[in-house]
Each structure stands twice: as C-alpha cells, then as structure tokens.
Design a protein around this motif. Structure first.
Motif, PDB file in Angstrom:
ATOM      1  N   ARG A   9      46.532 -73.521 -65.105  1.00 14.29           N
ATOM      2  CA  ARG A   9      46.885 -74.474 -64.381  1.00 14.29           C
ATOM      3  C   ARG A   9      46.656 -75.870 -65.347  1.00 14.29           C
ATOM      4  NH1 ARG A   9      43.556 -76.399 -58.935  1.00 14.29           N
ATOM      5  NH2 ARG A   9      45.000 -78.286 -58.439  1.00 14.29           N
ATOM      6  N   ALA A  10      47.742 -76.702 -65.302  1.00 15.15           N
ATOM      7  CA  ALA A  10      47.618 -77.914 -66.078  1.00 15.15           C
ATOM      8  C   ALA A  10      49.096 -78.596 -65.778  1.00 15.15           C
ATOM      9  CB  ALA A  10      47.620 -77.502 -67.771  1.00 15.15           C
ATOM     10  N   ALA A  11      49.342 -79.566 -66.400  1.00 19.78           N
ATOM     11  CA  ALA A  11      50.712 -80.312 -66.348  1.00 19.78           C
ATOM     12  C   ALA A  11      51.443 -79.269 -67.031  1.00 19.78           C
ATOM     13  CB  ALA A  11      50.818 -81.636 -67.026  1.00 19.78           C
ATOM     14  N   GLU A  32      53.568 -81.993 -62.341  1.00 21.83           N
ATOM     15  CA  GLU A  32      52.430 -82.766 -62.786  1.00 21.83           C
ATOM     16  C   GLU A  32      51.076 -81.889 -62.613  1.00 21.83           C
ATOM     17  OE1 GLU A  32      52.406 -86.426 -62.932  1.00 21.83           O
ATOM     18  OE2 GLU A  32      50.551 -86.259 -63.831  1.00 21.83           O
ATOM     19  N   ASP A  33      50.830 -81.025 -61.620  1.00 21.39           N
ATOM     20  CA  ASP A  33      50.005 -80.050 -61.402  1.00 21.39           C
ATOM     21  C   ASP A  33      50.478 -78.716 -61.390  1.00 21.39           C
ATOM     22  OD1 ASP A  33      47.409 -78.983 -60.917  1.00 21.39           O
ATOM     23  OD2 ASP A  33      47.306 -79.833 -58.891  1.00 21.39           O
ATOM     24  N   GLY A  34      50.786 -78.135 -62.454  1.00 20.87           N
ATOM     25  CA  GLY A  34      51.338 -76.997 -62.238  1.00 20.87           C
ATOM     26  C   GLY A  34      50.408 -75.622 -62.489  1.00 20.87           C
ATOM     27  N   VAL A  35      51.328 -74.505 -62.137  1.00 24.63           N
ATOM     28  CA  VAL A  35      50.691 -73.290 -62.589  1.00 24.63           C
ATOM     29  C   VAL A  35      51.671 -72.557 -63.179  1.00 24.63           C
ATOM     30  CG1 VAL A  35      49.945 -71.055 -61.469  1.00 24.63           C
ATOM     31  CG2 VAL A  35      48.994 -73.153 -60.739  1.00 24.63           C
ATOM     32  N   HIS A  48      54.458 -75.543 -58.658  1.00 24.28           N
ATOM     33  CA  HIS A  48      53.356 -76.649 -58.479  1.00 24.28           C
ATOM     34  C   HIS A  48      52.456 -75.967 -57.969  1.00 24.28           C
ATOM     35  CE1 HIS A  48      56.230 -79.946 -58.818  1.00 24.28           C
ATOM     36  NE2 HIS A  48      57.009 -79.306 -57.856  1.00 24.28           N
ATOM     37  N   ALA A  49      51.103 -76.311 -58.421  1.00 23.07           N
ATOM     38  CA  ALA A  49      49.806 -75.475 -58.065  1.00 23.07           C
ATOM     39  C   ALA A  49      49.849 -75.530 -56.545  1.00 23.07           C
ATOM     40  CB  ALA A  49      48.565 -76.322 -58.517  1.00 23.07           C
ATOM     41  N   GLU A  63      41.969 -73.171 -66.071  1.00 17.27           N
ATOM     42  CA  GLU A  63      42.307 -74.679 -65.498  1.00 17.27           C
ATOM     43  C   GLU A  63      41.862 -75.451 -66.917  1.00 17.27           C
ATOM     44  OE1 GLU A  63      41.807 -75.676 -61.111  1.00 17.27           O
ATOM     45  OE2 GLU A  63      40.008 -74.517 -61.702  1.00 17.27           O
ATOM     46  N   GLN A  65      42.271 -79.416 -68.179  1.00 19.24           N
ATOM     47  CA  GLN A  65      42.143 -80.801 -67.988  1.00 19.24           C
ATOM     48  C   GLN A  65      42.970 -81.801 -69.097  1.00 19.24           C
ATOM     49  OE1 GLN A  65      40.990 -81.723 -65.000  1.00 19.24           O
ATOM     50  NE2 GLN A  65      40.333 -79.832 -64.657  1.00 19.24           N
ATOM     51  N   ASP A  66      43.407 -82.762 -68.884  1.00 20.05           N
ATOM     52  CA  ASP A  66      44.158 -83.598 -69.651  1.00 20.05           C
ATOM     53  C   ASP A  66      45.125 -82.672 -70.767  1.00 20.05           C
ATOM     54  OD1 ASP A  66      42.919 -86.150 -68.961  1.00 20.05           O
ATOM     55  OD2 ASP A  66      40.995 -85.230 -69.433  1.00 20.05           O
TER      56      ASP A  66
END
Ligand SMILES: [Zn+2]
Length: 434
Positions: A9-11, A32-35, A48-49, A63, A65-66
């Motif tokens: 999970r991230a962009a 933007e928030d993908g899996v 999309h997540a 997961e 971040q950034d």
C-alpha cells in the motif's frame, strides 16, 4: 502448490501508453492511496486501497508512508565490464575506447574477476531501482556466463551477450568471425530462455567487425527465435566518418547493419544521436529500437539526441545509462540529463513521458511489454518503492509540490539511488535501502 498473495500500500503510478501517442492525461494511471496485489511472482491487481483492502482479509499487507510505487526501471543499454571505469576523464568516443575501455575489458578473460564485477554491477542496478537491462559483456564468453549465473540466482529479467569484435581492437580483445559465431551459439544454447534470461547477439559496432563477422551475426539471428541484437549506431561524428571509410559501398551507418540483416524487432541500437530522416524511417518500419543514453551523450560530448524526431517517425525509444560512458546507474539521473538535452534544443520532456521512457517505453523497445513495464495483471512483479523523504531537500521540495506532475518531475531532477527505498523482482525483495 498454493499461491501466496501479498499486498503493498502506497501511492501507485504506472504508464499505460506513450504520451506522444495518446496525450499525457491518457498515458498513466495513478492511485493516491493504492494497493498493488502480487501473487507469487506476478502482478495480480492494482487499484484504490478503499476498493481492494476489504477483499484482502488475511493477506500480508506492507504499508509505505510518503512513498510512490512504480514499475521497475528498464535500462536499454549498459556495459557491465565498464563498472570499474565509470567516470574516466577527458576523452571522446574513439580515444576513450582505446585509453580506458579496452584495457579494462581485458580483465574479463578471468572468470572470477567477471563474477565479482557482475555481482557489484547487478547490486548497483537494483540499488537504483533497475530490474531489467540490456547488457554488453566483454569479448570473452566466460564474462557472459559469469553475468548470467548471478542474474539467474537473483531471478532477474536480463538480456546480455558476448561482444563480437574481430578487427580494429587490440589482439588480446578480439575473436574471429568463426569463433565469435561458435561461442555466441554456445551461450545461446546455455542461457537464452532460461528463467527470465534472454540472449543478445552483440557486435560492438560496425568498425570493430569484419563483413564476415557481421554476416555470421545476421545468420545467428536467423537461427533462433526471439534473439536480441545489440550494438551502437551514430554516436559520434568521427565514428560515422570511420564507418563510411570502412564500408564505402553502403549508403550510411544504419545501412551497414541493414545489409547484414541486423535490424528488425529486438534489434536495439545505442545512441542514434546523428540520424537522418531516412534512417529514422527505416528503424521505424523494421520495428528496430534506439536507446537514448543522456548521461553518456553529454559525458563523451557526442551530441544532443533528438527525441522528438524519433517520436515523429514512431521509432521505438528506450532509456539507457550506457555505464561506463554514462555517469550514473540511476534512471532518475538519466531523466534529469534527458530533460536538459531537450532544453538545449528548445524542447520539453514532460515528466509522464519520462516515466514512460524509463518503464513501459523501455519494455516496448525490448518487445517485453507483455511481461514488464507496468502493472497490468499477469506481468512480472518487478517494482520499486520511491521515497518522497529520501533527502532533506527532496522532502522539503515535495512539501511545496501541488500536483503529481510536479512531484514526479522533482523526483527525476533530484532523485538517485537514495530515492530507492526498496526494489522487488519477480515478487521478491532484492534491495532494501535501510
Ligand atoms: Zn555503449
């Protein structure tokens, strides 16, 4: 055998077409928030997540971040024996070969040395997020055995070949038309199609092969399906004049390769800095590809690659580092220099075109777009996790960015190996930065 599902999970961003053909907006998909869902060594799904997470109860989830996940980068032209001579001072192409390249490549007669360098080289590619490359060996067949042994152990999708060179080079570095043919054949039998490996028939460039050798190279290509052909073309003006003098009966540089049946699908020509319209047209109609090598073209003072001209002719173009003439293993740095090469010609390089060149465009240039280049289901799970906080400056710059295009562009300008947080090949982690 049961399969293993893993989710990341991230962009997430990937190219789905060439922006020059479909326009920038239609050329990519972004979550933007993908899996990214990986089943064993393949891409299962991307989305999309919010849509995918509810379906993934019990699936191992990592997961970030950034961070931004993209397909692994593809390098369509590089020389592994030249790893130790990267950043060698002061020459243009022909003197550079004699002064630095040939003495360095001599050492690859020793297989243990070749194996050491192959290990360093592949590690460096993975540190830079490159998961597939089209690679020159040296003239010694053991250099290619050493390379493929390391690549095979890592389960990488790699293409390589033994250099063919039977004239205009030191005696210690030449084969003959016959031995080059026989040794290439032996390597093809041993490696082509094994795991994710492919073989490339690899004449260094027209000046270092006799007509007999080029003719046998063409014969080899006809004897096996799906072989690659990998060489250099029109990099430097002096080189082009030399080819004219050596092959006065041919119309030009590309026509030499054409005559010996060395062009067509899976033929990749490095550089092509000084091509005329007729040559571009011939490359396009035969399905041949050109490797644009920005850091090398600048470093050797070869000239400014005209990407738009090749685009207009619909020539397949991949991105190459051309280490050791190239000065970085990082495709982000190749894109940084590519942007400046375009600027010097009064032209632009859109960040989504950059993404395309480094991923799907490279896959199309190599005719591997059914296997790599983006996150279409069923493709190899080769991907990279980019870090938006890789350095204090990148972190600060990202905080100012208002759009994805701006973030992507800044990553290309400022990023290098430090921006690669993790690299995956065939679903396995093959590099973790920290
Ligand atoms: Zn090269």
């Amino acid at each position: 055998m049961t399969s293993t599902l893993k989710a990341y999970r991230a962009a997430i961003l990937h190219s789905i077409a060439d922006p020059a053909v479909v326009g920038v907006e239609q050329s990519y998909e972004y979550f933007e928030d993908g899996v990214l869902l990986v089943e064993d060594d393949r891409i299962a799904r991307v989305g999309h997540a919010a849509d995918l997470l509810p379906m993934l109860k019990g699936v191992e989830l990592t997961e970030y971040q950034d961070a931004l996940i993209t397909p692994g980068f593809i390098d369509t032209h590089i020389h592994y024996p030249q790893t130790g001579m990267i950043a060698s001072y002061g020459e243009q192409l022909l003197d550079w070969l004699n002064t630095y390249t040939f003495p360095t490549e001599k050492q690859f007669a020793d297989k243990a040395h070749a194996a050491d360098v192959a290990g360093i080289f592949l590690k460096e590619l993975l540190r830079n997020g490159t998961t597939t490359a089209l690679v020159f060996g040296s003239v010694h067949k053991q250099s290619v055995d050493a390379f493929f042994e390391v690549a095979c152990a890592l389960n990488l999708r790699m293409i390589a070949g033994k250099v063919l060179m039977d004239r205009n080079a030191p005696d210690y570095l030449t084969d003959t038309a016959e031995s080059g043919y026989a040794e290439s054949k032996e390597l093809i039998e041993r490696w082509h199609g094994k795991g994710r490996l492919h073989y490339a028939v690899t004449p260094r460039f027209a000046p270092t092969s006799t007509p007999e050798q080029l003719s046998l190279a063409g014969k080899l290509l006809g004897e096996y399906p799906d072989l690659y052909m990998h060489t250099h073309l029109s990099e430097n003006r002096q080189e082009i004049e030399w080819v004219k003098a050596l092959f006065p009966e041919r119309k030009g540089y590309l026509d030499v390769y054409d005559h010996y049946q060395l062009i067509g699908p899976r033929a990749v020509f490095a550089h092509g800095v000084h091509l005329c319209d007729e040559e571009c047209q011939r490359l396009a109609e035969t399905g041949s590809a050109v490797a644009f090598c920005p850091t090398s073209n600048l470093f050797l003072g070869s000239g400014l690659f005209d990407l738009n001209k090749l685009e207009q002719h619909r020539v397949r173009v991949g991105l190459g580092t051309d280490v050791g003439a190239g000065t970085s293993f990082s495709q982000l740095q190749s894109l940084n220099e590519a942007y400046k090469i375009m600027q010097l010609q009064g032209k632009k390089l859109d960040p989504f075109k950059s993404l395309y060149l480094a991923t799907l465009g490279g896959a199309e240039a190599l005719y591997l777009d059914d296997k790599i280049g983006n996150f279409v289901s069923g493709k190899d799970a080769d991907f990279v996790v980019l870090d938006y906080k890789a350095t204090p400056l990148i972190d600060y710059r990202m905080q100012q960015a208002r759009s994805l295009a701006e973030k992507l562009f800044a990553l290309c300008m400022l990023g290098d190996d430090r921006a690669i947080k993790q690299t995956f090949a065939a679903g396995q982690s093959v590099h973790v930065r920290d």
